[in-house]
Scaffold this motif. Structure first.
Motif, PDB file in Angstrom:
ATOM      1  N   ILE A 116       0.826  -1.229   0.000  1.00 34.65           N
ATOM      2  CA  ILE A 116       0.000   0.000   0.000  1.00 34.65           C
ATOM      3  C   ILE A 116       0.850   1.264   0.000  1.00 34.65           C
ATOM      4  N   ALA A 175      -7.451  -7.578   6.091  1.00 28.98           N
ATOM      5  CA  ALA A 175      -6.813  -6.368   5.549  1.00 28.98           C
ATOM      6  C   ALA A 175      -5.545  -6.753   4.802  1.00 28.98           C
ATOM      7  N   THR A 179      -6.058  -6.436   0.692  1.00 30.61           N
ATOM      8  CA  THR A 179      -5.764  -5.039   0.319  1.00 30.61           C
ATOM      9  C   THR A 179      -4.524  -5.001  -0.556  1.00 30.61           C
ATOM     10  N   SER A 241      -9.491  -2.147   5.308  1.00 26.89           N
ATOM     11  CA  SER A 241      -9.242  -1.859   3.888  1.00 26.89           C
ATOM     12  C   SER A 241      -9.612  -3.016   2.955  1.00 26.89           C
ATOM     13  N   TYR A 242      -9.905  -4.206   3.517  1.00 24.76           N
ATOM     14  CA  TYR A 242     -10.459  -5.287   2.679  1.00 24.76           C
ATOM     15  C   TYR A 242     -11.798  -4.811   2.099  1.00 24.76           C
ATOM     16  N   TYR A 245     -11.255  -2.191  -0.569  1.00 23.07           N
ATOM     17  CA  TYR A 245     -10.759  -2.645  -1.871  1.00 23.07           C
ATOM     18  C   TYR A 245     -11.802  -3.404  -2.665  1.00 23.07           C
ATOM     19  N   ASN A 439      -5.789   4.515  -3.603  1.00 30.07           N
ATOM     20  CA  ASN A 439      -5.570   3.282  -2.849  1.00 30.07           C
ATOM     21  C   ASN A 439      -5.708   3.611  -1.359  1.00 30.07           C
ATOM     22  N   THR A 440      -5.530   2.624  -0.503  1.00 30.75           N
ATOM     23  CA  THR A 440      -5.832   2.876   0.915  1.00 30.75           C
ATOM     24  C   THR A 440      -4.797   3.787   1.572  1.00 30.75           C
TER      25      THR A 440
END
Ligand code: DMJ
Length: 451
Positions: A116, A175, A179, A241-242, A245, A439-440
């Motif tokens: 990330i 996550a 992610t 963040s799973y 995404y 993105n995260t």
């Protein structure tokens, strides 16, 4: 006479309201302030920690994650400098990245974190700047991460050695298994090598395949057996963040599987975890199989979900959650890492310069154009810049109630906190949400949906 007094009062009230609009001048002032803060923190890094991963902003010492620096701060910060118009700073970051960043080192790294922060950022740097050397570095890193995915389930080990491909730590979480898809998918689009996309999508799908009957996922999964070893569910760190995404993969790649997965999960998250308490709406912790509450905890990381909902079009729910987020910020001086929303007491009192509440302000402002989110953002940004400032940068807060600082300035302060702080007040044309997906770690990736 009474009528005149009433009209005068009305006029006064209207003038007060007009004065309460958020002017262009005020927006510009906020942008200037954030830009100065960014330059100041970068100068501290340059002076005391040049070439390392991060600056310890109180002791003025460098900090590295592993034996060798992977330049977390310059890599994570490059696109922020570019978007903020900090040209000199962007050039300095680019130079050190292209001359010093080396993934051929004797170190094992955390797959999720380097994906990330570093992979995402290098891909963005390539798309923003056009210099192919950024993409070459991204591809090199991607290849060194791939051995982690060679498991019986397809979900990766948490750590992989950059030179040998040796792997470690089978106890992962959604996550970390879910992610990776935006960055690896983009790498496939940019290099033509399908192995990146396949590895990360498989990992995401295998995570989803292990959802409970309630369509929820747990906190800890063994990636070799595919069994959950901790069935607690929430939207906080380790899972957060799973969910982000699965929705964003739909936006970035037009991936219909992911849209379906998002709809299932999001319905379940709202049904089983969203709670209305006296002070607002918060997400709780529960068991993934029964939905029974474990701990009524909510915190800084959970604050991202309001922004995600706004992005997905559910602005009504997003607004309610952001009110709760702002309550959490104002109630305790600043938001704590975690608090008990039933007893209104702090569970973990730190604030490590996290961006999520500002990220949600940004998305909600883009969806509503309501001044409410500019006011919220202004309050939060001002609090951070006032209370976290040291003589060399900005420091995490050890205890939000006393404002006691901790000697840490994470690279996400550059990548996310300062970026969302700026973008909230900046002209919207700077970032077009129809053309990019963050993105995260707030690295914008260009949407490229295959026809
Ligand atoms: C960032 O590294 C990412 O946003 C991640 O998804 C979760 N937390 C930190 C910032 O708080």
């Amino acid at each position: 006479m009474q009528k005149i007094a009433f009209l005068l009062a009305l006029l006064f009230f209207q003038n007060t309201l007009t004065a309460q609009t958020f002017s262009e001048k005020e927006k510009q002032e906020m942008c200037v302030k954030v830009k100065e803060a960014c330059r100041f923190a970068w100068n501290g890094y340059k002076k005391y920690a040049w070439g390392s991963d991060a600056l310890r902003p109180i002791s003025h010492t460098p900090q590295n994650w592993y034996k060798h620096s992977l330049l977390m701060t310059p890599v994570d910060g490059f696109d922020t400098f570019t978007l903020l118009g900090l040209k000199e700073e962007a050039k300095e970051a680019k130079d050190i990245i292209l001359t010093k960043l080396d993934f051929n080192v004797d170190d094992e790294v955390q797959v999720f974190e380097v994906t990330i922060r570093l992979l995402g950022s290098l891909i963005t740097a390539y798309e923003l700047d056009g210099d192919k050397r950024f993409l070459n570095k991204a591809e090199d890193l991607g290849r060194r991460l791939l051995p982690a995915f060679k498991t019986s389930t397809g979900m990766p080990y948490r750590y992989v050695h950059l030179q040998t491909g040796a792997v470690r730590d089978a106890l992962s979480n959604p996550a970390e298994t879910g992610t990776l898809f935006l960055e690896f998918g983009k790498l496939t689009q940019l290099t033509g090598d399908s192995s990146f996309y396949k590895a990360a999508k498989t990992s995401l799908i295998e995570t989803y395949n292990r959802r409970s009957k309630l369509n929820l996922v747990g906190s800890v999964i063994n990636i070799t057996t595919g069994q959950w070893t901790d069935t607690e569910t929430h939207i906080s760190g380790g899972i957060d963040s799973y969910y982000e995404y699965v929705y964003k993969a739909w936006l970035l790649f037009g991936d219909k599987d992911c849209l379906h997965i998002w709809n299932e999960h999001n319905t379940a998250v709202k049904k089983y975890l969203l709670r209305k308490e006296n002070n607002g709406w918060f997400f709780t912790h529960a068991d993934m199989n029964t939905g029974k509450e474990t701990f009524p905890y909510y915190g800084a990381l959970d604050a991202f979900y309001a922004g995600l909902l706004a992005l997905s079009g559910d602005v009504a729910t997003a607004k309610k959650i952001q009110q709760g987020n702002f309550y959490m910020w104002t109630k305790f001086n600043m938001e704590p890492e975690e608090f008990n929303f039933k007893t209104d007491t702090i569970v973990y009192a730190s604030y490590p310069l996290r961006p999520e509440i500002l990220e949600s302000c940004f998305y909600l402002y883009r969806s509503t154009h309501s001044k409410v989110y500019l006011d919220m953002g202004k309050r939060i940004v001002n609090d951070i810049l006032l209370h976290c400032k040291t003589d060399a940068g900005y420091a995490a807060v050890r205890n939000v109630q006393t404002y006691k600082l901790a000697d840490s300035m994470e690279s996400f302060f550059f990548a996310e906190t300062l970026k969302y702080s700026y973008l909230l007040f900046a002209p919207e044309s700077l970032v077009n949400l129809k053309k990019i997906v963050f993105n995260t770690e707030a690295h914008p990736l260009k949407i490229n949906i295959p026809k």
